[in-house]
Scaffold this motif. Sequence first.
Motif, PDB file in Angstrom:
ATOM      1  N   ARG B 222      19.129   6.292  40.961  1.00 26.59           N
ATOM      2  CA  ARG B 222      20.061   5.959  42.044  1.00 26.59           C
ATOM      3  C   ARG B 222      21.408   5.522  41.471  1.00 26.59           C
ATOM      4  N   GLU B 223      21.343   4.755  40.407  1.00 29.18           N
ATOM      5  CA  GLU B 223      22.601   4.319  39.778  1.00 29.18           C
ATOM      6  C   GLU B 223      23.378   5.519  39.234  1.00 29.18           C
ATOM      7  N   ALA B 224      22.649   6.410  38.587  1.00 29.46           N
ATOM      8  CA  ALA B 224      23.304   7.602  38.033  1.00 29.46           C
ATOM      9  C   ALA B 224      23.929   8.439  39.147  1.00 29.46           C
ATOM     10  N   LEU B 225      23.217   8.528  40.264  1.00 27.78           N
ATOM     11  CA  LEU B 225      23.723   9.314  41.395  1.00 27.78           C
ATOM     12  C   LEU B 225      25.026   8.724  41.922  1.00 27.78           C
ATOM     13  N   VAL B 226      25.038   7.403  42.095  1.00 31.40           N
ATOM     14  CA  VAL B 226      26.244   6.744  42.622  1.00 31.40           C
ATOM     15  C   VAL B 226      27.397   6.864  41.624  1.00 31.40           C
ATOM     16  N   THR B 227      27.122   6.529  40.380  1.00 33.95           N
ATOM     17  CA  THR B 227      28.220   6.450  39.406  1.00 33.95           C
ATOM     18  C   THR B 227      28.705   7.821  38.937  1.00 33.95           C
ATOM     19  N   GLU B 228      27.839   8.812  39.007  1.00 35.40           N
ATOM     20  CA  GLU B 228      28.271  10.136  38.537  1.00 35.40           C
ATOM     21  C   GLU B 228      28.758  11.038  39.668  1.00 35.40           C
ATOM     22  N   SER B 229      28.039  11.008  40.806  1.00 41.40           N
ATOM     23  CA  SER B 229      28.390  11.955  41.875  1.00 41.40           C
ATOM     24  C   SER B 229      29.300  11.360  42.943  1.00 41.40           C
ATOM     25  N   PHE B 230      29.220  10.050  43.158  1.00 45.56           N
ATOM     26  CA  PHE B 230      29.967   9.470  44.275  1.00 45.56           C
ATOM     27  C   PHE B 230      30.939   8.376  43.830  1.00 45.56           C
TER      28      PHE B 230
END
Lengths: 221, 362
Positions: B222-230
Amino acid sequence: MTAMFRAVLFSQWKWSRLVVVLGTVAAFAIPLLSLQGAARVDRGALQAQELLRAVQSWGTLYPLLATALGLLMAIAAWAADHRGRHIHALTLPLERWRYVLLRFGAGFVLLAAPIAAVLIGSSLAVLTATLPTGLQAYPIALAARFAFAAFVAYALFFAVSAGTARTAGIILATIAALVLVQVVASIANIDLDLLSAAQTVLLLGPGPLAIFTGRWMLVDV
Amino acid sequence: MSKAFALLFATVLLASPLRSQDSLMVRLRNRADSLLRTWREAQLLADVADSLERVRATAGHDTIAVGGLRIIANPSPLPLREAAERAWPVIDSLYGSAAQDLAQHPFIIRAVDPDSGVRRTVLHVGIELPWDLDVRATTTALLTTVTAPHLDPALADWLGAALRPTLHPRDEPAAVFVQLVSAPSEAVRGCFLGDIARCKDVLQVGDTTGLLGRWYATPAEREALVTESFSDYFARSATAPSLQQCRQHRDDACTALLQSLPPGSLPRPLAQAARLLLVREVLRAGGRDAYQRLVARPGTSIGERLSSAAGLDIDSLVVRWRNDVLSARPRPLTLPWWASAAAIGWTAFFGFCALRSSRWRL
């Protein structure tokens, strides 16, 4: 003949030992560095992608190293002869083709060290890493590709270096003419794409530089 | 008396913002209604324009009929009939009995001069093809522009891509294999390892509640999703503090940010190829009427539709899909024999050139 080869090999080793040693260290280190962190216990799904990305990025260094090794070894093989205007070689009781063959063979023997380093480094990297399920390691295929690339690069630069300044001039003039024709064709709006054609011939299928292209992956699906 | 006056005054004071809020709501509702009316009018006008454009584009053209395919095209050397004869069996094998309905949606093709310098009128319907295309290229054009019949928005939305015949049947499952191995999601990894429930989650054919937790199960994902995609999206002032907290490994902040995303914008862990492959498996399993059954009940859930189209329960379908994917593992990364032979050949050739060098011909 064996004694002669040993002498040529020894002299070539003296001239190129720095290149061989540095190349061997680099060839050993690149696979290990490319898999750094792959043995982490907490590696989750995220790391499979990161690992592939890292391996792909590091993979660009193998063809570069093979080219650099081939180039430097070929230059080193002929540098002393060029400096001495081939007088030493002419004094030897040996036909030129035999002499060239000895030099050529000695270079291959010296290239064996970095090739073995790639194989050992890759195997070690794979053995110490815990690869995510679904990914596979290809240390032998990588080492084989590296070996062929180093051999082709060495042979190519060896041939260029063995030639006269006139031969080198002809090769350079041909390349320059190709570029010039392409530029003129572009200016004249003529549908002629020589550079793409040359790229296809050189890099694709059985082209001489095709071995340098493709995927240099130590780990892949 | 003064108490009653105070009460009245307080009531007036309290009521005035409520009244103004009420009037604001009315104004906004009126504005929304007005926008809706304008949108409907625009839609009507667009339909009329589309219809007129269609008439203009097809005027004086020939119609080619092959199976259920109808092609309206201007006279040209373009080998449309031959291409249609090649394309039709491929289209028919995908859509089955529903392929006959394609006759209601004819291809409108304008064969144009391949010389881009020639001016021509602009048409807004159909496709333009240079008239010097060969049969193969024309067939490809037909296969890549065919519109799936009766595809409802729910199915189209779930698929995320047009359902068309595939030009490279082996590439699609191989691409899905790579996704299964490398997608940054534990759920996808679980699917790869044989957990069918996880496969259903990532394909969105089972329970679709709590998708965030199902798709991105671990805090790291989830962290990777937020920090990389959003990262850019959440960097606005309102969500910037939460983004900062998420970057500091606060899972509650990451989860809250992802839950605040508009519906449907959470990235799917598997790309559209995975769902296309599942539908192809459904159509293969269900026979010629499978597509008809698939589009027959747009109101039901995707899982039920797929199951009814294939005539199999959804678990069996997903198992078949997974087996298809696993059997399509990309070829191992070995050096082909011809590449090795070519390298040896070139090495020998350059060596021979060196032997023949004229360096000593003094």
